[in-house]
Design an enzyme around this catalytic site. Structure first.
Site, short mmCIF file in Angstrom:
data_model
loop_
_atom_site.label_atom_id
_atom_site.label_comp_id
_atom_site.label_asym_id
_atom_site.label_seq_id
_atom_site.Cartn_x
_atom_site.Cartn_y
_atom_site.Cartn_z
N GLY A 53 0.56 -1.15 0.03
CA GLY A 53 -0.08 0.05 0.04
C GLY A 53 0.67 1.26 -0.07
CD GLN A 68 3.37 5.61 2.81
OE1 GLN A 68 2.54 5.19 2.17
NE2 GLN A 68 4.44 4.98 3.39
CB CYS A 103 5.12 2.25 7.62
SG CYS A 103 4.73 3.58 6.68
CG LEU A 104 6.38 1.02 1.60
CD1 LEU A 104 5.93 1.15 0.11
CD2 LEU A 104 7.70 -0.15 1.34
CG HIS A 158 -0.48 1.08 7.37
ND1 HIS A 158 0.59 0.33 8.27
CD2 HIS A 158 0.05 1.75 6.59
CE1 HIS A 158 1.63 1.15 7.79
NE2 HIS A 158 1.53 1.91 6.91
CD GLU A 159 -1.27 2.27 2.81
OE1 GLU A 159 -0.89 3.55 2.92
OE2 GLU A 159 -0.50 1.47 2.99
CG HIS A 201 0.21 6.52 5.73
ND1 HIS A 201 1.33 6.96 6.24
CD2 HIS A 201 0.59 5.28 5.46
CE1 HIS A 201 2.32 6.15 6.31
NE2 HIS A 201 1.80 4.98 5.83
NI NI Z 1 2.76 3.02 5.89
#
Ligand code: NI
Length: 170
Positions: A48, A53, A94-95, A136-137, A140
């Site tokens: 995701g 991000q 998480c990226l 999670h998204e 964000h």
């Molecule tokens: Ni993330």
């Protein structure tokens, strides 16, 4: 299809709640933007990616948890959680916090409503990894990272790990 730089823990854009997308205003840029988001997510081997991000404060995210190993792309514009129930505890990453993982309790089942890439509304109930990705998204888009949800003691430990890991982040 440029691969974009992914913003990292500590950058302001990740802490700021995103305003809702006005679909008609974004529509002309959306196909190119989504192409870049998918390319960036795939290059980073994520499941995701949310607009903050890549440095954009838009309520927009993409998810592909590859159920049964097959691609299943979801575009979430102005997503809302309609209901959530049960719980699951699993490792989350998480990226924007590369190389760091922590066990986190999330709802097991989540029903989400959003607009797709064509501006059409959709609703879906996700379980397991998909439910986790939805939460999670959407976090964000509310300016939250998963580590913000850890219990206090655990969060302190993970913040220490993040401090060390940061040295190696791009
Ligand atoms: Ni993330």
């Amino acid at each position: 299809m440029p691969i974009l730089r992914i913003t990292k823990h500590g950058e302001r854009v990740l802490k700021t709640p995103c305003p809702r997308v006005r679909y008609d205003e974004l529509a002309p840029e959306l196909p190119g933007l989504l192409r870049d988001m998918w390319a960036t997510m795939n290059a980073a081997r994520g499941v995701g990616l949310a607009a903050p991000q890549i440095g954009l404060d838009l309520r927009l995210a993409v998810i592909d948890v590859r159920p049964q190993g097959k691609s299943s792309r979801l575009v979430l514009i102005n997503p809302e959680i309609l209901s959530a129930d049960g719980d699951q505890t699993d490792e989350e990453g998480c990226l924007s916090i590369p190389g760091v993982y922590a066990k986190l309790k999330r709802a097991a089942r989540v029903r989400v409503r959003a607009l797709d890439a064509d501006g059409k509304p959709w609703e879906m109930t996700g379980e397991g990894l998909l439910a986790r990705a939805f939460q999670h998204e959407i976090d964000h888009l509310d300016g939250k990272l998963y580590v913000d949800r850890l219990p206090f003691e655990q969060r302190l430990k993970v913040l220490d790990v993040i401090k060390d890991a940061k040295v190696h982040w791009p």
